[in-house]
Design an enzyme around this catalytic site. Structure first.
Site, PDB file in Angstrom:
ATOM      1  N   ARG A 184     -18.770 -31.157 -10.477  1.00  0.00           N
ATOM      2  CA  ARG A 184     -20.229 -30.765  -9.988  1.00  0.00           C
ATOM      3  C   ARG A 184     -21.175 -30.765 -11.178  1.00  0.00           C
ATOM      4  O   ARG A 184     -21.136 -29.709 -11.843  1.00  0.00           O
ATOM      5  CB  ARG A 184     -20.378 -29.512  -9.100  1.00  0.00           C
ATOM      6  CG  ARG A 184     -21.801 -29.578  -8.521  1.00  0.00           C
ATOM      7  CD  ARG A 184     -21.926 -28.261  -7.556  1.00  0.00           C
ATOM      8  NE  ARG A 184     -23.336 -28.293  -7.249  1.00  0.00           N
ATOM      9  CZ  ARG A 184     -23.806 -27.082  -7.392  1.00  0.00           C
ATOM     10  NH1 ARG A 184     -23.440 -25.920  -7.723  1.00  0.00           N
ATOM     11  NH2 ARG A 184     -25.275 -27.128  -7.019  1.00  0.00           N
ATOM     12  N   GLU A 214     -20.298 -22.970  -5.693  1.00  0.00           N
ATOM     13  CA  GLU A 214     -20.106 -22.247  -6.796  1.00  0.00           C
ATOM     14  C   GLU A 214     -19.471 -21.003  -6.310  1.00  0.00           C
ATOM     15  O   GLU A 214     -19.708 -20.241  -5.438  1.00  0.00           O
ATOM     16  CB  GLU A 214     -21.443 -21.854  -7.419  1.00  0.00           C
ATOM     17  CG  GLU A 214     -22.181 -22.638  -8.032  1.00  0.00           C
ATOM     18  CD  GLU A 214     -23.661 -22.499  -8.587  1.00  0.00           C
ATOM     19  OE1 GLU A 214     -23.898 -21.377  -8.925  1.00  0.00           O
ATOM     20  OE2 GLU A 214     -24.466 -23.281  -8.539  1.00  0.00           O
ATOM     21  N   GLU A 263     -29.512 -24.021  -4.360  1.00  0.00           N
ATOM     22  CA  GLU A 263     -29.923 -22.821  -4.026  1.00  0.00           C
ATOM     23  C   GLU A 263     -31.599 -22.706  -4.083  1.00  0.00           C
ATOM     24  O   GLU A 263     -32.268 -22.089  -4.791  1.00  0.00           O
ATOM     25  CB  GLU A 263     -29.616 -21.803  -4.883  1.00  0.00           C
ATOM     26  CG  GLU A 263     -28.145 -21.340  -5.283  1.00  0.00           C
ATOM     27  CD  GLU A 263     -27.760 -20.441  -5.961  1.00  0.00           C
ATOM     28  OE1 GLU A 263     -28.653 -19.897  -6.645  1.00  0.00           O
ATOM     29  OE2 GLU A 263     -26.577 -20.051  -6.103  1.00  0.00           O
ATOM     30  N   TYR A 298     -21.524 -15.160  -4.770  1.00  0.00           N
ATOM     31  CA  TYR A 298     -21.116 -14.144  -5.718  1.00  0.00           C
ATOM     32  C   TYR A 298     -20.741 -13.047  -5.373  1.00  0.00           C
ATOM     33  O   TYR A 298     -19.727 -12.465  -5.695  1.00  0.00           O
ATOM     34  CB  TYR A 298     -22.143 -14.260  -6.735  1.00  0.00           C
ATOM     35  CG  TYR A 298     -22.188 -15.681  -7.452  1.00  0.00           C
ATOM     36  CD1 TYR A 298     -21.302 -15.745  -8.665  1.00  0.00           C
ATOM     37  CD2 TYR A 298     -22.981 -16.604  -6.948  1.00  0.00           C
ATOM     38  CE1 TYR A 298     -21.456 -17.080  -9.296  1.00  0.00           C
ATOM     39  CE2 TYR A 298     -23.109 -17.640  -7.840  1.00  0.00           C
ATOM     40  CZ  TYR A 298     -22.341 -17.992  -8.957  1.00  0.00           C
ATOM     41  OH  TYR A 298     -22.281 -19.186  -9.514  1.00  0.00           O
ATOM     42  N   ASN A 347     -22.836 -21.438  -2.183  1.00  0.00           N
ATOM     43  CA  ASN A 347     -22.509 -20.594  -3.582  1.00  0.00           C
ATOM     44  C   ASN A 347     -22.370 -19.035  -3.168  1.00  0.00           C
ATOM     45  O   ASN A 347     -23.255 -18.476  -2.311  1.00  0.00           O
ATOM     46  CB  ASN A 347     -23.719 -20.583  -4.338  1.00  0.00           C
ATOM     47  CG  ASN A 347     -23.736 -22.046  -4.896  1.00  0.00           C
ATOM     48  OD1 ASN A 347     -22.956 -22.989  -4.732  1.00  0.00           O
ATOM     49  ND2 ASN A 347     -24.837 -22.470  -5.757  1.00  0.00           N
ATOM     50  N   HIS A 361     -31.383 -28.857  -9.604  1.00  0.00           N
ATOM     51  CA  HIS A 361     -30.967 -27.375 -10.221  1.00  0.00           C
ATOM     52  C   HIS A 361     -31.992 -26.871 -10.861  1.00  0.00           C
ATOM     53  O   HIS A 361     -31.888 -26.434 -11.946  1.00  0.00           O
ATOM     54  CB  HIS A 361     -29.696 -27.568 -10.807  1.00  0.00           C
ATOM     55  CG  HIS A 361     -28.854 -26.316 -10.603  1.00  0.00           C
ATOM     56  ND1 HIS A 361     -27.434 -26.440 -10.154  1.00  0.00           N
ATOM     57  CD2 HIS A 361     -28.762 -24.976 -10.952  1.00  0.00           C
ATOM     58  CE1 HIS A 361     -27.037 -25.200 -10.294  1.00  0.00           C
ATOM     59  NE2 HIS A 361     -27.701 -24.300 -10.689  1.00  0.00           N
TER      60      HIS A 361
END
Ligand code: FCB
Length: 464
Positions: free
Chosen positions: A75, A368, A164, A293, A291, A119
């Site tokens: 990606r 991600e 995002e 985290y 994504n 991005h």
């Protein structure tokens, strides 16, 4: 026991501004991140993406690296100002050539290209004309998408429109910790809308230019939000509306949530939403990019006690959390990564199961997931990043858990292939499974890269 489907896609991810460098070569125009990083005081240590990982000049070496890692997919993002310097007008052939070589180089190595169109590196000229709060930016984005569909659509089979948009809108235009560093809440909500609209227009443009079997996607950093207690349900609802449903609503359901409009009524009347816009935003998607985290913990704030702001924005500074004055962001138990983010993979399983419940027909891919750690180089010259291996192992276990419970997860991309420019943190935060020496640009596999190669080749997590 972890189990992944046979056709599960294993990949790594990067983004143009974070790795490419060559910021002013071959006709590339400036982006808002060039402007931001060149402004003293905005990026830690005065770092910029001027050179980044010099990926632009080391393309073949990095393609070989991907092949040696044996990943099935890569990606990357296309730098809009590299291929269309001012954000409008004809393609810059020299800039496009880089992505032609990247895509061809991936395919010749048996690696599937997964292209993200945006991005965060908006052409500066479009920001000068108003940026994402300006409706025309959505049209410009669609035109750029069409050009990329025409140029690469015969070979790229997975397209991600935006990465995002939460960050683009709220960090770029509300808290100002990202480019273009504006702190205008009403403009941030207009940006939310024009990102949603731009996404829909871009999907339409790609559907008419790319291969018929191409998959369309968008990557959201959905927040898995928990309340401290039952009494915090409204804090959860409010933050969920702003962070998640502001995008899921228009993109997947064709409407903004009523509670979001009500919560933010004191900030904007949303008159920038025109008839038909949310229907455009609501394009059928083939897969949703997520994504992840860490989770978010919130509590209702009584307005009296000192307010916790554990989401990272400084007390007193502009907040990305528009119309969330009544919400406290509570520090979560550790362990923590170098970003100060807590490690809690249970949030990923829960998030995937929520998506499965709310959108049962929409497959998901983790576009991600990863972590920054100190990563000292050992006397043996290697980076023994056990903490990263542990982080990845935990999160992949969490993914397999969600799959076991019915979630349709198609792939996983480690953030990141290599250490890179971590936005306002500069190069201090290392997310790579491959180390990049800042002096020599030499790439060195960390232990996590060897570990990931084993996972990729076996399709299984090692026991223990
Ligand atoms: C995400 C970004 C990515 C990277 C990671 C750590 O928000 O999409 O570019 O910076 O965080």
């Amino acid at each position: 026991m972890s189990a992944f489907p046979d056709n599960f896609v294993w990949g790594t991810a990067t983004a143009a501004y974070q790795v490419e460098g060559a910021w002013n070569e071959d006709g590339r125009g400036p982006s808002i991140w060039d402007t931001f990083s060149h402004t003293p005081g905005l990026v830690a240590n005065g770092d910029t993406g001027d050179v980044a990982c010099d990926h632009y000049h080391r393309l073949e070496e990095d393609l070989d690296l991907l092949a040696e890692l044996r990943v099935g997919a890569y990606r990357f993002s296309i730098s809009w100002p590299r291929v269309q310097p001012g954000g409008s007008g004809p393609v810059n052939a020299a800039g496009l050539d880089f992505y032609q070589r990247l895509v061809d180089g991936l395919l010749s190595r048996g690696i599937a290209p997964v292209a993200t169109l945006y991005h965060w590196d908006l052409p500066q000229e479009l920001e000068d004309a108003g940026g994402w709060p300006n409706r025309d930016t959505a049209q410009r984005f669609a035109e750029y998408a069409r050009l990329m569909g025409e140029a690469l659509g015969d070979r790229v089979r997975t397209w991600i429109t935006l990465n995002e948009p939460w960050c683009s809108a709220y960090l770029g235009y509300a808290s100002g910790v990202h480019a273009p560093a504006r702190t205008e809440p009403a403009a941030a909500l207009a940006a939310v809308h024009h990102l949603n609209l731009g996404h829909g227009l871009a999907v339409q443009a790609l559907r008419s230019t790319a291969a018929k079997d191409a998959q369309m996607s968008v990557t959201l950093n959905l927040h898995h939000i928990r309340g401290v207690s039952e009494a915090d349900a409204d804090a959860v609802r409010r933050t969920d509306a702003l962070a998640n449903r502001a995008f899921l609503g228009p993109m997947l359901e064709g409407a903004y949530p009523a509670d979001l409009l009500a919560d933010t009524a004191g900030v904007t009347d949303w008159s920038f939403v025109r008839d038909g816009d949310t229907a455009i935003a609501n394009q059928p998607l083939d897969v949703l990019g997520v994504n992840y985290y860490n989770p978010t913990l919130v509590r209702h704030w009584d307005g009296q006690s000192p307010k916790e702001t554990a989401d990272g924005h400084q007390d007193g500074a502009a907040s990305p959390w528009i119309a969330c004055d009544s919400v406290e962001f509570v520090r979560q138990p550790g362990p923590y990564t170098e970003m100060g983010w807590n490690i809690d993979e249970t949030g990923l399983t829960e998030l995937l199961l929520r998506l499965h419940r709310d959108y049962p027909d929409l497959p998901v891919m983790i576009t991600e997931n990863g972590a920054a750690f100190p990563d000292p180089v050992s006397p043996d010259g290697r980076v023994h990043d056990r903490d990263r291996v542990d982080y990845l192992h935990r999160h992949l276990t969490a993914v397999s858990e969600a799959i076991a419970q019915g979630a349709d997860v198609r792939g996983y991309f480690v953030w990141s292939l290599m250490d890179n420019f971590e936005w306002a943190h500069g190069y201090a935060k290392r997310f790579g499974i491959v180390r990049v020496d800042r002096e020599t640009m030499e790439r060195t596999w960390k232990d996590s890269a060897f570990w990931y190669r084993d996972v990729v080749t076996s399709g299984k997590l090692p026991v223990g």
